[in-house]
Scaffold this motif. Sequence first.
Motif, short mmCIF file in Angstrom:
data_model
loop_
_atom_site.label_atom_id
_atom_site.label_comp_id
_atom_site.label_asym_id
_atom_site.label_seq_id
_atom_site.Cartn_x
_atom_site.Cartn_y
_atom_site.Cartn_z
N VAL C 135 13.38 -53.77 -78.67
CA VAL C 135 12.86 -53.02 -77.53
C VAL C 135 12.83 -53.82 -76.23
N THR C 136 12.90 -55.15 -76.30
CA THR C 136 12.81 -55.95 -75.07
C THR C 136 14.10 -56.71 -74.77
N LEU C 137 14.56 -57.48 -75.74
CA LEU C 137 15.69 -58.37 -75.48
C LEU C 137 17.02 -57.62 -75.38
N VAL C 138 17.28 -56.72 -76.33
CA VAL C 138 18.56 -56.02 -76.35
C VAL C 138 18.80 -55.22 -75.06
N PRO C 139 17.79 -54.47 -74.56
CA PRO C 139 18.00 -53.78 -73.28
C PRO C 139 18.34 -54.74 -72.14
N LEU C 140 17.70 -55.92 -72.12
CA LEU C 140 17.99 -56.91 -71.07
C LEU C 140 19.45 -57.33 -71.13
N ILE C 141 19.93 -57.61 -72.33
CA ILE C 141 21.32 -58.03 -72.47
C ILE C 141 22.26 -56.86 -72.18
N ALA C 143 21.86 -54.51 -70.08
CA ALA C 143 21.96 -54.28 -68.64
C ALA C 143 22.98 -55.24 -68.02
N TRP C 144 23.16 -56.40 -68.67
CA TRP C 144 24.05 -57.40 -68.12
C TRP C 144 25.43 -57.27 -68.75
N GLN C 145 25.45 -57.05 -70.05
CA GLN C 145 26.72 -57.04 -70.79
C GLN C 145 26.60 -56.06 -71.95
N ALA C 149 23.14 -55.14 -78.28
CA ALA C 149 22.95 -55.64 -79.65
C ALA C 149 24.22 -56.39 -80.04
N SER C 150 24.12 -57.69 -80.19
CA SER C 150 25.33 -58.50 -80.28
C SER C 150 25.07 -59.82 -80.97
N LEU C 151 26.14 -60.57 -81.12
CA LEU C 151 26.05 -61.94 -81.63
C LEU C 151 25.03 -62.74 -80.83
N LEU C 152 25.05 -62.55 -79.51
CA LEU C 152 24.13 -63.28 -78.64
C LEU C 152 22.68 -62.91 -78.92
N ASP C 242 29.85 -59.28 -78.39
CA ASP C 242 30.32 -58.33 -79.40
C ASP C 242 29.29 -58.23 -80.52
N PRO C 243 29.17 -57.02 -81.11
CA PRO C 243 28.25 -56.87 -82.24
C PRO C 243 28.80 -57.57 -83.48
N VAL C 244 27.90 -57.99 -84.35
CA VAL C 244 28.29 -58.56 -85.64
C VAL C 244 27.42 -57.98 -86.73
N ARG C 245 27.93 -58.05 -87.95
CA ARG C 245 27.10 -57.70 -89.09
C ARG C 245 27.02 -58.91 -90.02
N THR C 246 25.82 -59.24 -90.44
CA THR C 246 25.69 -60.35 -91.39
C THR C 246 25.65 -59.80 -92.81
#
Lengths: 286, 312, 294
Positions: C135-141, C143-145, C149-152, C242-246
């Motif tokens: 709810v916090t980090l993914v929206p921030l990322i 907005a930029w890229q 929801a990604s590897l980062l 890019d998204p990843v799946r573990t």
Amino acid sequence: MRATALTSRRFKKDAVLAVFGGSALVCIGVVFVAIVGEMLWQGLTSLSWTYLVSAPSESGRGGGIGPIIVSTAAIVGISMAVTVPLGLATAIFLSELPRQHPRLARVLRQCIDVLAATPSIVIGLFGSVFFAVTLGFGLSILSGGLTLACMALPLFVRVAEAGLRTVPGNYRQAARALNLSWTGTLVHIVIPAALPTIGAGLALAIGRAAAETAALIFTSGYVDRMPSSWFDSGRALSVHIYDLAMNVPGGDQRAFAAALVLLLLVFIINLVAAATLTRLFGQAGK
Amino acid sequence: MTIEALLPNWFAASLWERFPTAILRRLNRGMIRSHIKSSCAVSLRLLLIVAFIWLAGCGNTATHNPTRLVLTGSSTVAPLALEIAKRYERDNPGIRVDVQTGGSSRGILDTRRGLADIGMVSRALKPSESDLTAHTLARDGVAIIVHAANPIEALTSDQIKAIYTGQTARWHDVGGSDNPITVVNKAEGRSTLEVFLGYLHLKSSDIKAHTIIGDNEQGIKTVAGNPLAIGYVSIGAAEINIANGVPIKMINLDGHRPSTAAVADGSYPISRSLNLITLDAPSAASRKFLDYARSTDVHDLVVQQSFVAVAP
Amino acid sequence: MSTISLSNKASSPSRRDGVLRGAVTTAAVAGIALLAGIIFFVVQESLPALTEIGVFRFASDASWHPLEGAFNMAPMLVGTCLVTVGAVALALPLALGAVVFGRFYLPPRARAWVRGAIIVLAGIPSVVFGLWGLVTLVPLIAAWQPPGASLLSASIVLAIMITPTVALLSDSALEHFPREQVMAARALGLSNWAIWFHVMLPARKHALATAAVLATLRALGETMAVLMVAGNVPALPTSLSDPVRTLTANIALEMAYAVDTHRAALFVSGLVLLVLVMALVLTLGGKSKTVAAA
């Protein structure tokens, strides 16, 4: 001239170290404030005494988490009832008998290392097959507790073994001089001396078990009513949080409130563990 | 060395110091006492206890105990079934209804194997599942959602198909801003995905997703956090979230406005039935629960979960 | 009376010793049996997939679409490794930086407070990190890229999760560092930089490596937090956004919906994880004997 150049370079390097370290600390601080702040902000409004004791309603959007706390306690209780005797025995073996059984001890140590590193979800898969199906326990508090025991065991063995090893050798020599048997030495001298560490290991294991989600979804299940037997399915707090956050529309605040309760629980347990450790090593270190 | 790691120097330990050791000392006394007894007898007793637990466990499956009903399956149906079960237990003392979450395929498998008395399936049964009987509990629509700030109000199924297969990569091409589209898809095996694919006549491998999610709420949170995202979720869940002020909106699909009312009158095109399933001859206890679950007594629970009640 | 009890005492200890030795050895064997049991059951449940599909198709199939008979697991193995490496790469300098700062520049009282705060952070259940990330980090990322929801994001959330562990472990590794050595170094006019990099770090490198290993294993095994923020697309990532799946997320995401071969294929994910962990423990754990759970 040269001296000043050297000093300024030194100063620069130290400044880099200080600035980098300081900003790392600030970074951790900001994240800490953000996460705990959000938990408090969202969770505190729903937190009350009735919330802690009443049953959930409307899929957790209403009511409280009473039965879920009971289920969590039962699951963690079972896992500790298995972990402590088995883990203590294993730790005694590792600390007392490696010379008699060098190969067994070496293999066991590696097994414990691998077990400690095994992802909890893999242990959950094992539990969902072995305890729930092969042993016929079904999705139940018992299956969940035993699965968590598999997770907590290596952790507990590690800490308990370290505790037994730190008991000074002259304790044992004194016991031998008094003609105490090996068993007597262990039961009356070594284990009591190591008890603070063993207790700390227990608390750490409880903390680890209480925070587990993945393994419990497959083993102890989803039912959120008050359990009446070991074979009842019971929802653990962590599973409840996950369900509220991911499956219940409008469940976020309740999820944060439940997380706050869990955090408090785990934190108290960790404190107890840490305090006992301080006590032990505080004495041994000086 | 790791043990030292957990030492808080800051923690003076004056309060807690005595507490755990006192308990443990008492524990230790118990340990000594038990040790005086023969260890052999203790281990024998342990063995007996284990054997007893095992036997008790074997006799504890759903089929052996007529007063316990086990429901497994769809995570969409589970919260509703759980509420119905609670009310049923209240009105029928002595009967326990255990609801386990999972997925529709798990519900079908467990019902066939006899592990569950009743399965929960959030789609219609397939021809290959004709050995089972579906009892429709409620209906649920699948809505296409975007972020509330997205100017798009409506899409046709061809446009959605193009977006989900990666042919349309920018919002600009369907009348929106000049930004890339983030395609949010559901994980393999979920029935929302199957219903969605069925409507668009697509295969799962045709879809080029940027984010794959599990449950409904993860999809809603993902779209709410990304103004460029498009996803599809249960209409009921979307309505509750919109009412709570979550920044998402449902868009018209082929000219149909998604709402629970539109699902109820049959005008909205993507919907699915939420079913309880049984083998062809359910037990009396199962039948009684099925009748109750489809009666008007529980319609308020269906509405509370934002599903559409069906006439019994 | 007294003679009887004396003779009792004289005879029973050796018998008791034998009993205890037997019990303790049994427990040791049980510990090994537990790991053997875990491996046995995971292998047994994945056998249908291993025999029907074959080992190689798990690396050579076009994609992961188990319902359409495609079972390529390689991107997820890569994803697991990348996320773990990313998390450790972020957490290690951050934690060490904070520890060094605490050692050199903070007064003891402040350091104690920081330590307390880090202990709280270490106690937060991983689901909460996942929820915060979603709810916090993914929206921030995002907005930029986009997509966010990604590897980062997965690496950051995991890094936040393991930073307290690394910080606590490495701080305690320096706890009993001989004060005389530091004072001698100071007397020689060494800077803090030099004391850290040329005196403390080399002397404690094993303990610090252990901290890193433990953090790596914790990151590798995390399931729920990663599932919530990684994007879960089973394809090879080409960039940080890019998204990843573990492998762990793969099991948690699909297990409840899987039957037959699909289910067996998910057990293969578990098997791959188990093998990965064993390889790591046997190579890394062999070097530092003090690897302990934390």
